[in-house]
Design a protein around this motif. Structure first.
Motif, short mmCIF file in Angstrom:
data_model
loop_
_atom_site.label_atom_id
_atom_site.label_comp_id
_atom_site.label_asym_id
_atom_site.label_seq_id
_atom_site.Cartn_x
_atom_site.Cartn_y
_atom_site.Cartn_z
N ARG A 410 6.74 118.65 144.94
CA ARG A 410 6.83 118.20 146.56
C ARG A 410 7.86 117.20 145.95
N LEU A 411 7.44 116.44 145.25
CA LEU A 411 8.38 115.12 145.78
C LEU A 411 10.07 115.22 144.97
N VAL A 412 10.07 115.23 144.07
CA VAL A 412 11.01 115.42 143.41
C VAL A 412 11.66 117.20 144.43
N MET A 413 11.52 117.95 144.80
CA MET A 413 12.09 118.89 145.95
C MET A 413 13.10 118.34 147.07
N GLU A 414 12.13 117.23 147.37
CA GLU A 414 12.58 116.56 148.43
C GLU A 414 13.46 115.63 147.69
N ASN A 415 13.37 114.45 147.02
CA ASN A 415 14.84 114.09 146.94
C ASN A 415 15.85 114.75 146.16
N GLU A 416 15.78 115.85 145.73
CA GLU A 416 17.29 116.90 145.52
C GLU A 416 17.85 116.64 146.86
N GLU A 417 17.22 116.96 147.59
CA GLU A 417 17.45 117.44 148.82
C GLU A 417 18.51 116.31 149.34
N LEU A 418 18.62 115.15 148.76
CA LEU A 418 19.45 114.21 149.41
C LEU A 418 21.28 113.99 148.09
N GLN A 419 20.91 114.84 147.67
CA GLN A 419 22.11 114.94 146.55
C GLN A 419 23.57 115.54 147.61
N ARG A 421 27.00 116.70 147.77
CA ARG A 421 27.37 118.26 147.57
C ARG A 421 28.49 117.96 147.47
N GLN A 422 29.33 117.05 147.39
CA GLN A 422 30.87 117.37 146.53
C GLN A 422 30.55 116.19 145.31
N ASN A 423 29.80 115.47 144.79
CA ASN A 423 29.56 115.63 143.31
C ASN A 423 28.18 115.44 142.53
N GLY A 424 27.01 116.22 143.54
CA GLY A 424 26.17 116.70 143.19
C GLY A 424 24.91 115.49 142.57
N ILE A 484 23.00 117.84 137.00
CA ILE A 484 22.63 116.17 137.06
C ILE A 484 23.70 116.04 135.86
N ARG A 485 23.05 116.20 134.91
CA ARG A 485 23.88 115.07 133.53
C ARG A 485 24.87 115.43 133.27
N SER A 486 25.53 116.74 133.91
CA SER A 486 26.89 117.02 133.69
C SER A 486 27.81 116.00 134.41
N ALA A 487 27.17 116.26 136.16
CA ALA A 487 27.60 115.59 137.24
C ALA A 487 27.75 114.05 136.09
N VAL A 488 26.85 113.44 136.20
CA VAL A 488 26.42 112.43 135.69
C VAL A 488 27.66 111.95 134.79
N ARG A 489 27.68 111.91 134.17
CA ARG A 489 28.75 112.14 132.86
C ARG A 489 30.08 112.40 132.77
N THR A 490 30.93 113.31 133.74
CA THR A 490 31.68 113.24 134.76
C THR A 490 32.27 112.31 135.49
N THR A 491 31.37 112.20 136.22
CA THR A 491 31.52 111.33 137.54
C THR A 491 31.28 109.38 137.55
N LEU A 492 30.06 109.58 136.64
CA LEU A 492 30.05 108.55 136.76
C LEU A 492 30.54 107.19 135.11
N TRP A 493 30.69 108.12 134.07
CA TRP A 493 30.68 107.62 133.06
C TRP A 493 32.42 106.95 132.69
N ASP A 494 32.94 105.74 132.73
CA ASP A 494 34.02 105.68 132.80
C ASP A 494 34.74 105.50 131.04
N PRO A 495 35.04 106.30 130.92
CA PRO A 495 35.71 106.21 129.22
C PRO A 495 36.20 105.54 128.47
N GLY A 496 37.48 104.59 129.49
CA GLY A 496 37.71 102.57 129.13
C GLY A 496 36.54 102.03 128.85
N ALA A 497 35.74 101.98 130.17
CA ALA A 497 35.48 101.03 130.22
C ALA A 497 34.00 100.87 128.92
N ARG A 498 33.82 102.34 128.35
CA ARG A 498 32.51 103.02 127.51
C ARG A 498 31.62 102.79 128.45
#
Length: 707
Positions: A410-419, A421-424, A484-498
């Motif tokens: 229940r907690l996980v599913m309710e939490n997932e409703e907060l994501q 739509r633009q970046n997951g 979600i793993r893909s979204a974290v890698r592509t959206t939040l990882w800065d390749p320049g700053a590493r």
């Protein structure tokens, strides 16, 4: 003392050596190779002269009451708490009239005849022992005596005992009168729902309303004395007791025939607590300098969070903080986010009751529960992950818990409703929902706890498969985790700053070198290249310092500071360094893991239990933070589940994957798991596993299934 320890160590090493002569796989008889061992109260003792705890952090508790001594005195006593009763601003200062001469116990640092001289002592879980001496010529007459006091918090009632042993060191009889000066302070009946993260409020001034009795409108304080005056023969000793009891106004209590009865009651409560709380927690002995003491102090950090009062919502009640009266509540992130394995060992099957109490408050509204089970706080960003982490751990240690699993879903599913739509990803808001830093950064779209979302979904799938949950849900959970793993890698990882960046709703980006990034690493979102990049920052002057880790890298000139170690730099929350070490063990980097862990070993030599935070550039503790923390157990967790490699799994099996330094020795005696006892011996590059006293493996370090 050193000789005795060396003899014991030598004995165990010899036992291990003779066992190692056996051929791997050869059967051994049923004799126990390691003796049955469990820690005693004395094993947890700490020399007060070695203590680096601030004076306001020195307390002792019974599981019912907690009390603090007055610093540098032999018999002085300060505040005392036993919910719902709070003895705020209480003070007892003792004066002894010895042959008519007043000897004050005020901890004076002056010169001359300044009274009783404090000479050190010892902290134990059940009492604080303090020693003092007086040796002075008064009117041509030598007065010489010693005092040993034992400050003992009461069990089954709120209050304390002072047990005082006086030794006459002269050749003639000595008359002693005890003259305690009581300042009753501002006591209060604080409702069980109001014991939150700060110490309880002050009540109104208590006034004397009779001989040895004080009260205000809600609380009564009673002084009990035995032998207030006594004659001590030449070169002899005598013992006397003094007791203070706090009660609700107009609620009488029955004094014991002898105050020693109450001393025995506290001691027996502690011995009983050790019997069940340490049933599954093993004794650890190693030749790695400082490891044994660090492990023991980590264990006792959990023990001093146990309250056994039947009026509380859960009994035993595992508090987050509390030995100093602040934080006698249960906060999910500290308890379940950092030390769920140790909490499961400590409480056994009773940990389920604590998990159900978390369920009852609705974690979508609150992050902690109080002594009466009421919810407090706000919907917190790490609550969902912490709860799933707790349920996952309980399942591995105790078996399927469908009620807890359903709540996790229940907690996980309710939490997932907060994501979004633009970046997951989920926008987790500002500092009060995250790390409470004092600068902008690590807010809104952040790598952690977004990464933990993927971990939670994977664990739900794992538990769902064991429980026969529907395949459609399980497959969807795993698909969502991958997204979600893909979204974290592509959206939040800065390749320049590493490094990870934080993104604000208006598009503003922050690169903040927070230790929280390693929680994202632990959650499994990082590629090997990302992992390597993050780990390059685990170096001296960045996240690593001589006496611990920094919550913000010392190289982050924008965010690093030193006045708030918790999450802003200069040190860290007490569970953070050991979790970082455990993460390195989990990644197969044991050398780095031990390097991190050893930086905290000073704490085992100099603190009775682990505080909320510690500094990293010096062996010191912030005086303005709480005195103890349940996540202090995380150090023992890193040793047992990282270095030793205990690995209980969701299918009910128990594995071990040790990563012990090859040139060191490690013995672990009495790890309890599902009514079984496991002992480990590592010596001379040979690893021995015993199950219920019988050898089941002998050979090199490698993953081994025990059960």
């Amino acid at each position: 003392m050193r000789i005795g320890k060396l003899l014991i160590t030598s004995s165990i090493v010899w036992t291990a050596f003779t066992v190692c002569d056996a051929q791997p796989g050869k059967k051994v008889g049923s004799e126990k190779i390691l003796p049955d061992q469990k820690y005693t109260l004395e094993d947890f003792a700490l020399d007060l002269n070695a203590s680096l705890s601030p004076s306001n952090h020195m307390w002792v508790m019974s599981g019912w009451s907690t009390v603090t001594p007055v610093s540098n005195t032999v018999m002085g006593v300060g505040d005392c708490y036993g919910p719902p009763l709070a003895g705020r601003d209480f003070r007892l200062v003792m004066t002894l009239a010895v042959n008519g001469h007043p000897v004050k116990d005020i901890g004076s640092t002056g010169k001359g005849d300044v009274g009783l001289l404090y000479s050190g002592g010892k902290w134990r879980p059940d009492r604080i022992i303090r020693n003092g001496t007086y040796h002075f010529i008064v009117k041509n007459d030598l007065i010489s005596f010693s005092v040993q006091s034992e400050l003992i918090p009461l069990y089954n009632r709120t209050g304390f005992l002072l047990k005082m042993t006086l030794k006459n060191r002269t050749g003639k009889s000595m008359n002693v009168k005890f003259m305690p000066d009581i300042s009753p302070g501002k006591p209060l009946v604080n409702p069980l729902s109001s014991w939150t993260f700060g110490q309880p409020p002050r009540g109104n001034d208590a006034k004397s309303d009779g001989d040895h009795h004080w009260s205000n409108e809600s609380v009564s304080i009673t002084l009990l004395k035995e032998s207030p005056e006594m004659e001590i023969a030449a070169d002899k000793s005598k013992i006397t007791y003094l007791g203070i009891v706090f009660t609700e106004k107009n609620k009488p209590f029955l004094p014991p025939e002898s105050l020693k009865e109450w001393e025995v009651e506290t001691e027996q409560a502690w011995k009983g607590r050790l019997a069940w709380a340490l049933n599954n927690i093993p004794v650890v002995e190693s030749d790695i300098p400082g490891l044994d003491d660090y492990y023991k102090r980590s264990v006792v950090s959990g023990l001093v969070c146990i309250w056994e009062n039947p009026s509380f919502a859960v009994n035993p009640f595992l508090s987050t903080l509390g030995i100093d009266g602040g934080g006698i509540c249960s906060y999910l992130w500290d308890f379940a986010g950092y030390s769920p394995q140790m909490a499961s060992l400590l409480l056994g099957d009773k940990v389920v009751d604590n998990a159900k109490a978390m369920t009852a408050i609705d974690l979508t509204k609150y992050y902690a529960y109080t002594l009466d089970g009421s919810g407090i706080g706000v919907p917190y960003s790490y609550s969902t992950w912490s709860y799933v982490n707790l349920v996952w751990t309980i399942w591995k240690h105790s078996g399927e818990q469908r009620e807890l699993f359903d709540e996790a879903v229940r907690l996980v599913m309710e939490n997932e409703e907060l994501q979004s739509r633009q970046n997951g990803l989920i926008d987790y808001g500002i500092q009060n929902n995250l790390l409470e830093m004092r600068s902008a950064g690590w807010e809104h779209f952040v790598a952690s706890p977004n990464s933990e979302r993927a971990w939670c979904l994977e664990r739900l799938a794992d538990m769902g498969e064991e429980a026969g949950y529907d395949n459609a849900s399980i497959n969807q959970w795993r698909k969502s985790a991958a997204e979600i793993r893909s979204a974290v890698r592509t959206t939040l990882w800065d390749p320049g700053a590493r490094w990870f960046k934080c993104i604000y709703p208006d598009g503003h980006e922050e690169i903040i070198y927070s230790i929280q990034a390693y929680d994202a690493l632990r959650a499994g979102v990082c590629t090997r290249d990302m992992e390597d990049a993050l780990i390059t920052h685990l170096r001296d002057g960045a996240f690593l310092f001589p006496y611990g880790v920094s919550s913000i890298s010392g190289e982050d000139e924008i965010h690093y500071e030193v006045n708030d170690p918790d999450w802003s730099g200069g040190g860290a929350y007490t569970g953070e360094g050991p979790i970082l070490a455990l993460t390195m063990y989990e990644l197969g980097r044991p050398e780095l893991a031990l390097d991190i862990l050893q930086r905290f070993f000073w704490m085992g030599r100099h603190l009775p239990y682990y505080p909320q935070e510690q500094f990293a550039d010096r062996p010191a503790v912030p005086v303005n933070k709480r005195a103890n923390e349940i996540s202090g157990m995380t150090g023992a967790q890193a040793i047992l589940y990282g270095m030793a490699g205990f690995d209980p799994r969701i299918d009910g099996s128990l594995w071990i994957n040790p990563q012990i330094p090859s040139n060191n020795r490690l013995n672990i005696s009495g790890y309890g798991w599902k009514q079984n006892k496991v002992d480990l011996i590592y010596f001379n590059d040979t690893f021995i596993i015993l199950l219920n006293g019988k050898k089941v493996y002998s050979g090199k370090q490698k993953p081994v299934r025990i059960l």
